[in-house]
Scaffold this active site. Structure first.
Site, PDB file in Angstrom:
ATOM      1  N   HIS A  92       7.275  47.276  22.349  1.00 25.07           N
ATOM      2  CA  HIS A  92       6.280  46.375  21.781  1.00 25.07           C
ATOM      3  C   HIS A  92       5.381  45.842  22.892  1.00 25.07           C
ATOM      4  O   HIS A  92       5.801  45.672  24.026  1.00 25.07           O
ATOM      5  CB  HIS A  92       6.934  45.224  21.002  1.00 25.07           C
ATOM      6  CG  HIS A  92       7.925  44.410  21.773  1.00 25.07           C
ATOM      7  ND1 HIS A  92       9.185  44.878  22.103  1.00 25.07           N
ATOM      8  CD2 HIS A  92       7.854  43.162  22.264  1.00 25.07           C
ATOM      9  CE1 HIS A  92       9.847  43.938  22.764  1.00 25.07           C
ATOM     10  NE2 HIS A  92       9.058  42.888  22.889  1.00 25.07           N
ATOM     11  N   HIS A 127       2.725  42.780  23.859  1.00 28.29           N
ATOM     12  CA  HIS A 127       2.305  41.421  23.537  1.00 28.29           C
ATOM     13  C   HIS A 127       0.825  41.264  23.869  1.00 28.29           C
ATOM     14  O   HIS A 127       0.377  41.736  24.912  1.00 28.29           O
ATOM     15  CB  HIS A 127       3.061  40.404  24.408  1.00 28.29           C
ATOM     16  CG  HIS A 127       4.522  40.337  24.173  1.00 28.29           C
ATOM     17  ND1 HIS A 127       5.103  39.378  23.368  1.00 28.29           N
ATOM     18  CD2 HIS A 127       5.549  41.083  24.658  1.00 28.29           C
ATOM     19  CE1 HIS A 127       6.423  39.549  23.373  1.00 28.29           C
ATOM     20  NE2 HIS A 127       6.710  40.576  24.150  1.00 28.29           N
TER      21      HIS A 127
END
Length: 137
Positions: free
Chosen positions: A99, A101
């Site tokens: 992931h 950010h």
């Protein structure tokens, strides 16, 4: 791998088993607000395919990531921000699914705080490292 995927919170979000504040979705990518944000507008962009580290994700599942992060920056109006992607627990990865950010940095108190422990380098050793890495690219 199947058991890791079954218990992966981001895979559950992708499947719609856990709700999220979805900001963008395509066949390969999902972006949503972080529920434990460091600042207003902190969002995550993830490949829908499960992989723990960046090297586990096929290249064609990464092509939208930065353009979507850029759209999030524009949509949130962030003037200063960090794009962050961690790999492994020692590198502060909390969820074992790749992931990215997008963290707005509106002031000194909010957003990402970073230490940058620079190290002195030996130019001969740096040149040897350069040659080693370049030969593998």
């Amino acid at each position: 791998m199947a058991s890791k995927m079954a218990s992966c919170i981001f895979c559950k979000i992708v499947k719609g088993e856990i709700p999220c504040f979805k900001l963008f979705e395509s066949d390969k990518t999902l972006a949503f607000l972080d529920i434990m944000p460091l600042s207003r507008g902190h969002a995550l962009v993830i490949p829908k395919v499960h992989g723990e580290k960046l090297t586990d994700i096929p290249d064609d599942h990464l092509t939208e990531i930065l353009p979507i992060a850029k759209k999030l920056v524009i949509a949130t109006g962030a003037q200063e921000y960090n794009i962050l992607q961690n790999n492994g627990k020692g590198a502060h990865q909390e969820v074992g699914h790749v992931h990215f950010h997008m963290i707005p940095k509106p002031n000194a108190q909010e957003g990402l705080g970073i230490g940058w422990p620079q190290q002195k380098t030996d130019m001969d050793k740096l040149k040897a490292l350069f040659e080693e890495i370049k030969s593998k690219m």
